[in-house]
Design an enzyme around this catalytic site. Structure first.
Site, PDB file in Angstrom:
ATOM      1  N   ASN A 243      34.613  40.427  36.623  1.00 23.23           N
ATOM      2  CA  ASN A 243      35.857  41.240  36.948  1.00 23.23           C
ATOM      3  C   ASN A 243      36.201  41.420  38.179  1.00 23.23           C
ATOM      4  OD1 ASN A 243      37.365  43.875  36.595  1.00 23.23           O
ATOM      5  ND2 ASN A 243      35.736  44.740  37.838  1.00 23.23           N
TER       6      ASN A 243
ATOM      7  N   ILE B 133      38.853  49.057  36.695  1.00 21.96           N
ATOM      8  CA  ILE B 133      38.697  48.238  35.548  1.00 21.96           C
ATOM      9  C   ILE B 133      37.195  48.018  35.039  1.00 21.96           C
ATOM     10  CG2 ILE B 133      39.104  46.212  34.334  1.00 21.96           C
ATOM     11  CD1 ILE B 133      41.828  46.448  35.557  1.00 21.96           C
TER      12      ILE B 133
ATOM     13  N   SER C 220      41.367  38.049  34.338  1.00 21.14           N
ATOM     14  CA  SER C 220      42.412  37.447  35.100  1.00 21.14           C
ATOM     15  C   SER C 220      43.467  38.361  35.399  1.00 21.14           C
ATOM     16  CB  SER C 220      42.826  36.076  34.319  1.00 21.14           C
ATOM     17  OG  SER C 220      43.742  35.265  35.048  1.00 21.14           O
ATOM     18  N   SER C 221      44.750  37.830  35.319  1.00 24.19           N
ATOM     19  CA  SER C 221      45.903  38.494  35.752  1.00 24.19           C
ATOM     20  C   SER C 221      47.126  37.898  35.005  1.00 24.19           C
ATOM     21  CB  SER C 221      46.163  38.493  37.201  1.00 24.19           C
ATOM     22  OG  SER C 221      47.436  39.215  37.577  1.00 24.19           O
TER      23      SER C 221
ATOM     24  N   LYS D 299      43.384  33.084  40.207  1.00 23.77           N
ATOM     25  CA  LYS D 299      43.131  33.509  38.697  1.00 23.77           C
ATOM     26  C   LYS D 299      43.603  32.383  37.818  1.00 23.77           C
ATOM     27  CE  LYS D 299      41.748  37.746  39.307  1.00 23.77           C
ATOM     28  NZ  LYS D 299      40.491  38.099  38.781  1.00 23.77           N
TER      29      LYS D 299
ATOM     30  N   TYR E  80      46.737  34.519  45.120  1.00 22.30           N
ATOM     31  CA  TYR E  80      46.118  35.592  43.973  1.00 22.30           C
ATOM     32  C   TYR E  80      46.187  34.877  42.614  1.00 22.30           C
ATOM     33  CZ  TYR E  80      44.918  39.345  41.091  1.00 22.30           C
ATOM     34  OH  TYR E  80      44.233  40.111  39.984  1.00 22.30           O
TER      35      TYR E  80
ATOM     36  N   THR F  50      44.691  51.775  38.304  1.00 23.52           N
ATOM     37  CA  THR F  50      42.945  51.770  38.824  1.00 23.52           C
ATOM     38  C   THR F  50      42.735  53.025  39.787  1.00 23.52           C
ATOM     39  OG1 THR F  50      43.249  50.264  40.645  1.00 23.52           O
ATOM     40  CG2 THR F  50      42.850  49.168  38.637  1.00 23.52           C
TER      41      THR F  50
END
Length: 257
Positions: free
Chosen positions: A99, A20, A148-149, A166, A162, A197
């Site tokens: 990122n 990304i 973020s996610s 975020k 994780y 990705t």
């Protein structure tokens, strides 16, 4: 696609050499932005990204600095400042894209203290201090975009630590949006979902790939370019009236569920 003429803006993209981050670097460069491509270890990937930008008529520089270690933010900005001098560019930055990040695909019972500290050091502490050091360099009217996610807004136990890291980044977006608004600086979050990705080994399994693609209402995985276009919108002039926003860039994952 040919790169437009330089527009005087400068960007830092952390983790900007692959996935990304690379797509964001290329996308901003096409807008005429001078892009500092930050990376941690892969010199070859970083130089390839810089050369790709230059081949399209854009300007870029590589900034090497490991994140999640003492002094990481200072190392990032020291490299950025030196790179601008080497290119004869004016000091300062207009766009910061946080990122860089690492995943931790483990349930709560399997996360060690070392795992936890590492994911927060890279995903939360590093962007916090990168932005702290950015403030005196950031020009009025600038843009900050935190990647973020979707995992920070839905229950996804296999990524609990994780997701927590975020979620903290999401909160940072809100605080900085309020703080920096008087300077005309917008601060937003872009939250990808399942994205191809090229560095996720599980996507090599056709069954897993199919299942993740089916999670989107478009019945496909996201691409880095999908995310980069969302970032470019928020980083550009058209995003001037949007701040403190959490942008769902998942392709409608879990929509209606």
């Amino acid at each position: 696609m040919a790169t437009s003429r330089p527009d005087g803006r400068t960007a830092l993209v952390t983790g900007g050499s692959r996935g990304i981050g690379k797509a964001v670097s290329l996308r901003l460069a096409r807008e005429g932005v001078l892009v500092a491509v930050h990376y941690g270890h892969d010199d070859e990937a970083a130089q390839a990204t810089v050369k790709e930008i230059e081949a399209g008529g854009g300007r870029a520089l590589a900034v090497r600095a490991e994140l999640g270690v003492p002094g990481d933010a200072d190392a990032v900005w020291d490299g950025f400042d030196r790179g601008l001098v080497a290119l004869g560019a004016e000091p300062g930055v207009d766009i910061v894209v946080n990122n860089a990040g690492i995943t931790l695909p483990r349930h709560l019972a399997d996360v060690t203290e070392e795992d936890y500290d590492r994911v927060f050091a890279v995903n939360t502490r590093a962007p916090f201090f990168v932005l702290q050091r950015a403030l005196p360099r950031l020009r009025d009217g600038g843009r900050i975009v935190n990647i973020s996610s979707a995992a920070s807004r839905v229950a996804y136990p296999p990524l609990v630590a994780y997701a927590m890291s975020k979620g903290a980044l999401d909160t940072l977006t809100l605080a900085l949006a309020a703080q920096l608004g008087p300077r005309g600086i917008t601060v937003n979050t872009v939250a990808p979902g399942f994205t191809d990705t090229g560095i996720n080994p599980t996507l090599a399994d056709p069954q897993i790939r199919r299942a993740l693609a089916a999670a989107s209402v478009f019945d496909r995985l996201g691409t880095p370019a999908d995310i980069a276009d969302a970032v470019a919108f928020l980083a550009g002039g058209d995003g001037r009236w949007i701040t403190g926003h959490w942008l769902d860039a998942t392709g409608g994952v879990r929509l209606g569920h």
